[in-house]
Design a protein around this motif. Structure first.
Motif, PDB file in Angstrom:
ATOM      1  N   SER A  57       0.758  -0.967  -0.071  1.00 16.42           N
ATOM      2  CA  SER A  57      -0.061  -0.162  -0.237  1.00 16.42           C
ATOM      3  C   SER A  57       0.739   1.349  -0.008  1.00 16.42           C
ATOM      4  CB  SER A  57      -1.221   0.189   1.300  1.00 16.42           C
ATOM      5  OG  SER A  57      -0.015   0.177   2.541  1.00 16.42           O
ATOM      6  N   HIS A  58       2.264   1.008   0.303  1.00 18.61           N
ATOM      7  CA  HIS A  58       3.339   2.847   0.496  1.00 18.61           C
ATOM      8  C   HIS A  58       3.312   2.449  -0.250  1.00 18.61           C
ATOM      9  CE1 HIS A  58       1.264   2.559   5.231  1.00 18.61           C
ATOM     10  NE2 HIS A  58       2.277   3.965   4.671  1.00 18.61           N
ATOM     11  N   SER A  59       4.160   1.563  -1.149  1.00 15.38           N
ATOM     12  CA  SER A  59       5.523   1.235  -1.823  1.00 15.38           C
ATOM     13  C   SER A  59       4.994   1.628  -3.682  1.00 15.38           C
ATOM     14  CB  SER A  59       6.332  -0.066  -1.850  1.00 15.38           C
ATOM     15  OG  SER A  59       4.417  -1.423  -3.002  1.00 15.38           O
ATOM     16  N   VAL A  60       3.521   1.133  -4.086  1.00 15.55           N
ATOM     17  CA  VAL A  60       2.546   1.508  -5.050  1.00 15.55           C
ATOM     18  C   VAL A  60       2.812   3.478  -4.847  1.00 15.55           C
ATOM     19  CG1 VAL A  60       1.304  -0.085  -4.533  1.00 15.55           C
ATOM     20  CG2 VAL A  60       0.161   1.297  -3.939  1.00 15.55           C
ATOM     21  N   LEU A  61       3.375   3.897  -4.362  1.00 13.36           N
ATOM     22  CA  LEU A  61       3.008   6.024  -3.847  1.00 13.36           C
ATOM     23  C   LEU A  61       3.658   5.768  -5.925  1.00 13.36           C
ATOM     24  CD1 LEU A  61       2.045   8.070  -3.526  1.00 13.36           C
ATOM     25  CD2 LEU A  61       3.882   8.566  -1.981  1.00 13.36           C
ATOM     26  N   PRO A  62       5.361   5.669  -5.763  1.00  7.53           N
ATOM     27  CA  PRO A  62       6.319   5.776  -7.156  1.00  7.53           C
ATOM     28  C   PRO A  62       5.522   5.783  -8.339  1.00  7.53           C
ATOM     29  CG  PRO A  62       7.515   5.068  -5.598  1.00  7.53           C
ATOM     30  CD  PRO A  62       5.904   4.696  -5.005  1.00  7.53           C
ATOM     31  N   THR A 117      10.004   1.609   2.920  1.00  4.17           N
ATOM     32  CA  THR A 117       9.883   2.975   3.692  1.00  4.17           C
ATOM     33  C   THR A 117      10.856   3.640   2.651  1.00  4.17           C
ATOM     34  OG1 THR A 117      11.831   1.642   4.568  1.00  4.17           O
ATOM     35  CG2 THR A 117       9.429   2.245   6.107  1.00  4.17           C
ATOM     36  N   SER A 118      11.653   2.938   1.521  1.00  5.71           N
ATOM     37  CA  SER A 118      12.289   2.769   0.420  1.00  5.71           C
ATOM     38  C   SER A 118      12.117   3.432  -0.864  1.00  5.71           C
ATOM     39  CB  SER A 118      13.752   2.220  -0.126  1.00  5.71           C
ATOM     40  OG  SER A 118      14.376   2.108   1.068  1.00  5.71           O
ATOM     41  N   LEU A 119      10.596   2.827  -1.330  1.00  5.40           N
ATOM     42  CA  LEU A 119       9.617   3.051  -2.390  1.00  5.40           C
ATOM     43  C   LEU A 119       8.936   4.247  -1.765  1.00  5.40           C
ATOM     44  CD1 LEU A 119       8.885  -0.239  -3.618  1.00  5.40           C
ATOM     45  CD2 LEU A 119      10.859   1.127  -5.032  1.00  5.40           C
ATOM     46  N   PHE A 120       8.214   4.407  -0.426  1.00  4.38           N
ATOM     47  CA  PHE A 120       7.889   5.353  -0.465  1.00  4.38           C
ATOM     48  C   PHE A 120       8.324   6.612  -0.230  1.00  4.38           C
ATOM     49  CE2 PHE A 120       5.086   7.023   3.104  1.00  4.38           C
ATOM     50  CZ  PHE A 120       3.686   6.966   2.233  1.00  4.38           C
ATOM     51  N   GLY A 155       8.917   8.364  -3.349  1.00  5.72           N
ATOM     52  CA  GLY A 155       7.172   8.789  -3.698  1.00  5.72           C
ATOM     53  C   GLY A 155       7.001   9.902  -3.742  1.00  5.72           C
ATOM     54  N   VAL A 156       6.704   9.815  -1.958  1.00  7.53           N
ATOM     55  CA  VAL A 156       6.639  11.081  -1.356  1.00  7.53           C
ATOM     56  C   VAL A 156       7.567  12.579  -1.788  1.00  7.53           C
ATOM     57  CG1 VAL A 156       7.104  12.418   0.677  1.00  7.53           C
ATOM     58  CG2 VAL A 156       5.866   9.585   0.783  1.00  7.53           C
ATOM     59  N   VAL A 157       8.733  12.056  -2.090  1.00  6.42           N
ATOM     60  CA  VAL A 157      10.126  13.170  -2.271  1.00  6.42           C
ATOM     61  C   VAL A 157       9.429  13.010  -4.527  1.00  6.42           C
ATOM     62  CG1 VAL A 157      12.393  13.574  -3.859  1.00  6.42           C
ATOM     63  CG2 VAL A 157      12.409  12.678  -2.025  1.00  6.42           C
ATOM     64  N   LEU A 158       8.939  12.697  -5.157  1.00  6.13           N
ATOM     65  CA  LEU A 158       8.306  12.982  -6.608  1.00  6.13           C
ATOM     66  C   LEU A 158       6.886  13.972  -6.108  1.00  6.13           C
ATOM     67  CD1 LEU A 158       8.375   9.237  -8.591  1.00  6.13           C
ATOM     68  CD2 LEU A 158       9.805  11.355  -9.027  1.00  6.13           C
ATOM     69  N   VAL A 159       5.828  13.846  -5.393  1.00  7.71           N
ATOM     70  CA  VAL A 159       4.987  14.444  -5.159  1.00  7.71           C
ATOM     71  C   VAL A 159       5.231  15.302  -4.677  1.00  7.71           C
ATOM     72  CG1 VAL A 159       2.832  14.660  -3.966  1.00  7.71           C
ATOM     73  CG2 VAL A 159       3.198  12.082  -4.373  1.00  7.71           C
ATOM     74  N   SER A 160       5.957  15.879  -3.904  1.00 15.88           N
ATOM     75  CA  SER A 160       7.000  17.563  -2.940  1.00 15.88           C
ATOM     76  C   SER A 160       7.416  17.638  -4.518  1.00 15.88           C
ATOM     77  CB  SER A 160       7.847  17.035  -2.020  1.00 15.88           C
ATOM     78  OG  SER A 160       7.884  16.419  -1.561  1.00 15.88           O
ATOM     79  N   LEU A 161       8.270  17.045  -4.953  1.00 17.25           N
ATOM     80  CA  LEU A 161       8.848  17.465  -6.661  1.00 17.25           C
ATOM     81  C   LEU A 161       7.732  18.430  -7.473  1.00 17.25           C
ATOM     82  CD1 LEU A 161      11.855  15.949  -7.384  1.00 17.25           C
ATOM     83  CD2 LEU A 161      11.935  18.023  -5.875  1.00 17.25           C
ATOM     84  N   ASN A 162       6.881  17.073  -7.763  1.00 19.32           N
ATOM     85  CA  ASN A 162       5.498  17.881  -8.285  1.00 19.32           C
ATOM     86  C   ASN A 162       4.215  18.550  -7.845  1.00 19.32           C
ATOM     87  OD1 ASN A 162       6.982  16.609 -11.373  1.00 19.32           O
ATOM     88  ND2 ASN A 162       7.513  15.323  -9.348  1.00 19.32           N
ATOM     89  N   ALA A 163       4.459  18.388  -6.654  1.00 25.71           N
ATOM     90  CA  ALA A 163       2.757  19.323  -6.361  1.00 25.71           C
ATOM     91  C   ALA A 163       2.334  20.815  -6.742  1.00 25.71           C
ATOM     92  CB  ALA A 163       3.485  19.086  -4.747  1.00 25.71           C
TER      93      ALA A 163
END
Length: 292
Positions: free
Chosen positions: A36-41, A92-95, A98-106
């Motif tokens: 559920s967390h790793s699918v974020l990227p 945690t690494s994949l999540f 994903g968080v970094v990608l969201v932050s960069l493109n928000a």
């Protein structure tokens, strides 16, 4: 609007509850958390490509990331890393990616951390599917309905194989059943159900729907078929009770749904005839009196 909220929550809860039964039986509840967390990227990349949160590409990308997560966890396990450590490192690494990608493109896209972490089921009725100028209802209902149909179809077609792999994978291999194939098929379904539920309950709370209703059902029956039905019923009941609780408290609907599921689990844990804490204590008391 209340009807669409309840329908969306129920569809998400039933999809997760059915799949969660197999995760619980295989002692892989944390795997559902990891997926559920790793699918974020995958979700973020698919959104950046398609520009839509409702695209089929997003489901495909999420399923791929979920399978990648499972493959990496298994790969590390085969090389001596403990299972819980592998799960913790990978998801945690994949999540985090994903968080970094969201932050960069928000700033450029309509996708933020609140959307992917917590969801907002209250907006379900306003995001509708329109074809040829005809309003067909909320997109999330169609998406989750299709996901539930996919889950029920696959589980129904291969019920015996999934059941045998859940209870005795070595026997399944001895009978010529490709246990690894059904393992990854189950993980793929979990990935699809997870991303389908993102908009309604978010990445974090979907874990509760994957684990809590099946755990409640596990305390009430020893038969897989009954467990699936009870788990689905608990998911629907959690949605209805959680929505009523959210209206009463003026709180997060998704959070209240999972809180209601937790309350049902706590009551079952205390009062279950077979595994309930109170009944177990009562049986011990009777046994001690009979032997005195």
């Amino acid at each position: 609007m209340d009807f669409w909220i309840l329908l969306t929550g129920s569809l998400a809860a039933v999809s997760c509850a059915v799949l969660g039964c197999f995760l619980i039986l295989r002692r892989m509840a944390l795997m559902g958390d990891a997926i559920s967390h790793s699918v974020l990227p995958g979700i973020v990349v698919a959104y950046m490509i398609s520009g839509s949160r409702d695209s089929i590409l997003m489901l495909v990308a999420a399923a791929i990331m979920g399978l990648l997560c499972v493959f990496l966890i298994q790969w590390f396990n085969n090389r001596g890393i403990q299972s819980d450590a592998s799960i913790g490192v990978i998801f945690t690494s994949l999540f985090a990616i994903g968080v970094v990608l969201v932050s960069l493109n928000a700033r450029q896209v309509d996708l933020d951390l609140d959307c992917v972490l917590y969801g907002e089921i209250a907006y379900t009725a306003w995001n509708t599917l329109q074809i040829g100028g005809m309003d067909l209802g909320p997109r999330s209902v169609w998406l989750l309905g299709g996901t539930l149909l996919l889950v029920l179809t696959v589980i129904g077609l291969f019920y015996k194989q999934f059941k045998l792999c859940a209870f005795d994978p070595m026997l399944a291999l001895a009978l010529g059943i490709p246990a690894a194939l059904f393992h990854y098929l189950l993980m793929g379904l979990v990935s699809v159900a997870t991303v389908s539920s993102f908009e309604s309950v978010g990445a974090i709370l979907v874990v509760g729907l994957l684990v809590i209703p099946p755990s409640t059902a596990y305390l009430l029956t020893d038969r897989l078929g009954a467990m699936i039905l009870i788990s689905a019923a608990c998911g629907v009941a959690s949605t209805v009770l959680g929505f009523a609780l959210a209206v009463w408290l003026d709180a997060s609907i998704a959070g209240c749904i999972v809180a209601a599921a937790a309350i049902l689990f706590a009551v079952t844990f205390l009062l279950s005839p077979k595994h309930g804490l109170l009944f177990a204590r009562l049986r011990r008391t009777r046994l001690s009196r009979s032997t005195a």
